[in-house]
Design a protein around this motif. Sequence first.
Motif, PDB file in Angstrom:
ATOM      1  N   GLY A  90       0.781  -1.213   0.000  1.00  0.00           N
ATOM      2  CA  GLY A  90       0.000   0.000   0.000  1.00  0.00           C
ATOM      3  C   GLY A  90       0.832   1.292   0.000  1.00  0.00           C
ATOM      4  O   GLY A  90       2.004   1.281  -0.293  1.00  0.00           O
TER       5      GLY A  90
ATOM      6  N   GLN B  76      10.947   4.396  -8.121  1.00  0.00           N
ATOM      7  CA  GLN B  76      10.896   3.424  -9.236  1.00  0.00           C
ATOM      8  C   GLN B  76      11.744   3.865 -10.428  1.00  0.00           C
ATOM      9  O   GLN B  76      12.527   3.091 -10.953  1.00  0.00           O
ATOM     10  CB  GLN B  76       9.455   3.122  -9.691  1.00  0.00           C
ATOM     11  CG  GLN B  76       8.435   2.945  -8.566  1.00  0.00           C
ATOM     12  CD  GLN B  76       8.840   1.974  -7.473  1.00  0.00           C
ATOM     13  OE1 GLN B  76       9.788   1.223  -7.633  1.00  0.00           O
ATOM     14  NE2 GLN B  76       8.174   1.992  -6.329  1.00  0.00           N
TER      15      GLN B  76
ATOM     16  N   ARG C  91       2.477   4.572 -12.832  1.00  0.00           N
ATOM     17  CA  ARG C  91       2.648   5.356 -11.604  1.00  0.00           C
ATOM     18  C   ARG C  91       1.903   6.684 -11.707  1.00  0.00           C
ATOM     19  O   ARG C  91       1.755   7.238 -12.793  1.00  0.00           O
ATOM     20  CB  ARG C  91       4.142   5.628 -11.356  1.00  0.00           C
ATOM     21  CG  ARG C  91       4.965   4.371 -11.166  1.00  0.00           C
ATOM     22  CD  ARG C  91       4.593   3.586  -9.940  1.00  0.00           C
ATOM     23  NE  ARG C  91       4.758   4.340  -8.722  1.00  0.00           N
ATOM     24  CZ  ARG C  91       4.910   3.802  -7.512  1.00  0.00           C
ATOM     25  NH1 ARG C  91       4.912   2.491  -7.366  1.00  0.00           N
ATOM     26  NH2 ARG C  91       5.030   4.552  -6.454  1.00  0.00           N
TER      27      ARG C  91
ATOM     28  N   ASP D 104      13.428   3.395  -3.485  1.00  0.00           N
ATOM     29  CA  ASP D 104      13.138   2.158  -4.217  1.00  0.00           C
ATOM     30  C   ASP D 104      13.226   2.468  -5.703  1.00  0.00           C
ATOM     31  O   ASP D 104      12.555   3.393  -6.193  1.00  0.00           O
ATOM     32  CB  ASP D 104      11.690   1.694  -3.948  1.00  0.00           C
ATOM     33  CG  ASP D 104      11.548   0.860  -2.693  1.00  0.00           C
ATOM     34  OD1 ASP D 104      12.561   0.422  -2.137  1.00  0.00           O
ATOM     35  OD2 ASP D 104      10.390   0.649  -2.278  1.00  0.00           O
TER      36      ASP D 104
ATOM     37  N   THR E 198       9.670  -7.717 -11.972  1.00  0.00           N
ATOM     38  CA  THR E 198       9.248  -9.098 -12.246  1.00  0.00           C
ATOM     39  C   THR E 198       7.755  -9.118 -12.570  1.00  0.00           C
ATOM     40  O   THR E 198       6.993  -8.303 -12.045  1.00  0.00           O
ATOM     41  CB  THR E 198       9.508 -10.031 -11.035  1.00  0.00           C
ATOM     42  OG1 THR E 198       9.041  -9.375  -9.863  1.00  0.00           O
ATOM     43  CG2 THR E 198      10.965 -10.352 -10.865  1.00  0.00           C
TER      44      THR E 198
HETATM   45  C1  LIG Z   1       5.661  -2.648  -0.886  1.00  0.00           C
HETATM   46  S1  LIG Z   1       6.151  -1.980  -2.428  1.00  0.00           S
HETATM   47  C2  LIG Z   1       5.335  -0.493  -2.271  1.00  0.00           C
HETATM   48  C3  LIG Z   1       5.885   0.802  -1.884  1.00  0.00           C
HETATM   49  C4  LIG Z   1       5.088   1.973  -2.437  1.00  0.00           C
HETATM   50  N1  LIG Z   1       3.699   1.781  -2.349  1.00  0.00           N
HETATM   51  C5  LIG Z   1       5.428   2.190  -3.878  1.00  0.00           C
HETATM   52  O1  LIG Z   1       4.933   1.440  -4.717  1.00  0.00           O
HETATM   53  O2  LIG Z   1       6.164   3.097  -4.173  1.00  0.00           O
HETATM   54  C6  LIG Z   1       7.878  -1.848  -2.207  1.00  0.00           C
HETATM   55  C7  LIG Z   1       8.699  -1.872  -3.473  1.00  0.00           C
HETATM   56  O3  LIG Z   1       8.685  -3.125  -4.112  1.00  0.00           O
HETATM   57  C8  LIG Z   1       9.065  -2.961  -5.465  1.00  0.00           C
HETATM   58  N2  LIG Z   1       8.190  -3.789  -6.292  1.00  0.00           N
HETATM   59  C9  LIG Z   1       6.846  -3.912  -6.213  1.00  0.00           C
HETATM   60  N3  LIG Z   1       6.392  -4.762  -7.158  1.00  0.00           N
HETATM   61  C10 LIG Z   1       7.473  -5.196  -7.864  1.00  0.00           C
HETATM   62  C11 LIG Z   1       7.668  -6.074  -8.984  1.00  0.00           C
HETATM   63  N4  LIG Z   1       6.645  -6.679  -9.575  1.00  0.00           N
HETATM   64  N5  LIG Z   1       8.934  -6.273  -9.423  1.00  0.00           N
HETATM   65  C12 LIG Z   1       9.981  -5.669  -8.816  1.00  0.00           C
HETATM   66  N6  LIG Z   1       9.858  -4.826  -7.780  1.00  0.00           N
HETATM   67  C13 LIG Z   1       8.618  -4.587  -7.299  1.00  0.00           C
HETATM   68  C14 LIG Z   1       8.909  -1.476  -5.789  1.00  0.00           C
HETATM   69  O4  LIG Z   1      10.168  -0.895  -5.979  1.00  0.00           O
HETATM   70  C15 LIG Z   1       8.239  -0.931  -4.551  1.00  0.00           C
HETATM   71  O5  LIG Z   1       8.610   0.386  -4.270  1.00  0.00           O
END
Ligand SMILES: C[S@@+](CC[C@H](N)C(=O)[O-])C[C@H]1O[C@@H](n2cnc3c(N)ncnc32)[C@H](O)[C@@H]1O
Length: 393
Positions: free
Chosen positions: A80, A139, A151, A175, A209
């Motif tokens: 989230g 990202q 996004r 991230d 991924t």
């Molecule tokens: C819990 S997520 C969410 C954090 C925040 N809501 C966001 O999206 O910016 C944490 C991180 O996991 C990474 N992530 C999420 N889905 C991914 C995917 N399918 N492949 C690679 N990284 C992923 C993203 O970099 C994301 O910021």
Amino acid sequence: MRPGTLQLQSLPPLSLYVHLPWCLKKCPYCDFNSHEWMANAGADEPLPEARYLDALRADLEASLPLIWGRPVHSVFIGGGTPSLFSPAAIDRLLGDIRSLVRLDADAEITLEANPGTFEKDRFRAFHKAGVTRLSIGVQSFNDQHLKALGRVHNADQAMSAVEEAARSFETFNLDIMYALPGQSLAQCEKDIRTALSFSPPHISIYHLTLEPNTYFAKYPPALPQEDDAWDMLDLITEATGSAGLERYEVSAYARGGHRCWHNTNYWQFGDYLGIGAGAHSKLSFAHRIGRPVRVRDPRLYMDRAIAGDAVVSAEEVARKELPFEFMLNALRLRDGFTLQQFSERTGLPLSSIEVALQKAQDQGFVTVESSQVKPTIRGFDFLSDLQTLFLAD
Ligand SMILES: C[S@@+](CC[C@H](N)C(=O)[O-])C[C@H]1O[C@@H](n2cnc3c(N)ncnc32)[C@H](O)[C@@H]1O
Ligand code: SF4
């Protein structure tokens, strides 16, 4: 409580994870338990902050018997999009946590934030509420790729959010994802160099991924070839290294003193209590290790947590699965683990991994020196092959 068959001499450090499940918009690659707020409510209906906080408090209260007396060393508020919650709500949440558990005075308290404009304006207030570390979901800094990832922010917003985080927090994380739809090596390099230009204390860099049950799994975008993705990773390792960031985990890079304590505890097979919709936990006891899971749907979660009944399953980790579970985490760390840590955290004798460990050494995946087991570069590159050696027959 039913006794198990493990022999844990002591309990590992304990962390607390808090899941806040709403986002403005669901990203097409995301398989986290995140739900579009606007899709379920009228555009002018505010987030049910107070009720969700009541649910979290009730959830934590109901879990206390499982963690009696144990100090909590870190809190991670993840999603989230936790930054959709107001600073006042985060202040109340941290107050509730402090009143219920023994939170260390110097506990690391991380909050995940998205880099939208209204969120950026709250960073300072989150810090004031007690958050010590911000993790920003940048990202990419490329508008075209941010759009392809679905996004809601753009590159300018990402850059001013990072600047604000650097002003408001002593430590923060960015991230970043790579191997994005249509991304070239040069574009990846530009993203990484832009990220590094802010001198971040910590970066998490993930290979995009295609997760099952996401929009991208159903309608896959054109992604870079595997060889190109490897070149990107080489570039990332080189650029982060030259900027003074150490790759201490497969996807995590930090300056000295800025490693994420909370995530390191996961990787070292420490314990965590997860509260909130769909949250997972790992909790050790003298003779067993449990993995309780909360109900996923946020509305149902609120109803059930307030009624003191948020847990939908509480399976015990089977003895034969423990070596693999431990390795899934510990082998992600550059420093690996000590043999003593393995026995302490799993309650198993070393004989349970002797054969697999020898195979891992023979294949050049790990080194073992004075009982410290470390993945080699080759081990990192073929991590899932290495971890698979520890699967039960
Ligand atoms: C819990 S997520 C969410 C954090 C925040 N809501 C966001 O999206 O910016 C944490 C991180 O996991 C990474 N992530 C999420 N889905 C991914 C995917 N399918 N492949 C690679 N990284 C992923 C993203 O970099 C994301 O910021
Ligand atoms: S903002 Fe983060 S948690 Fe929300 S849908 Fe996108 S990737 Fe998932």
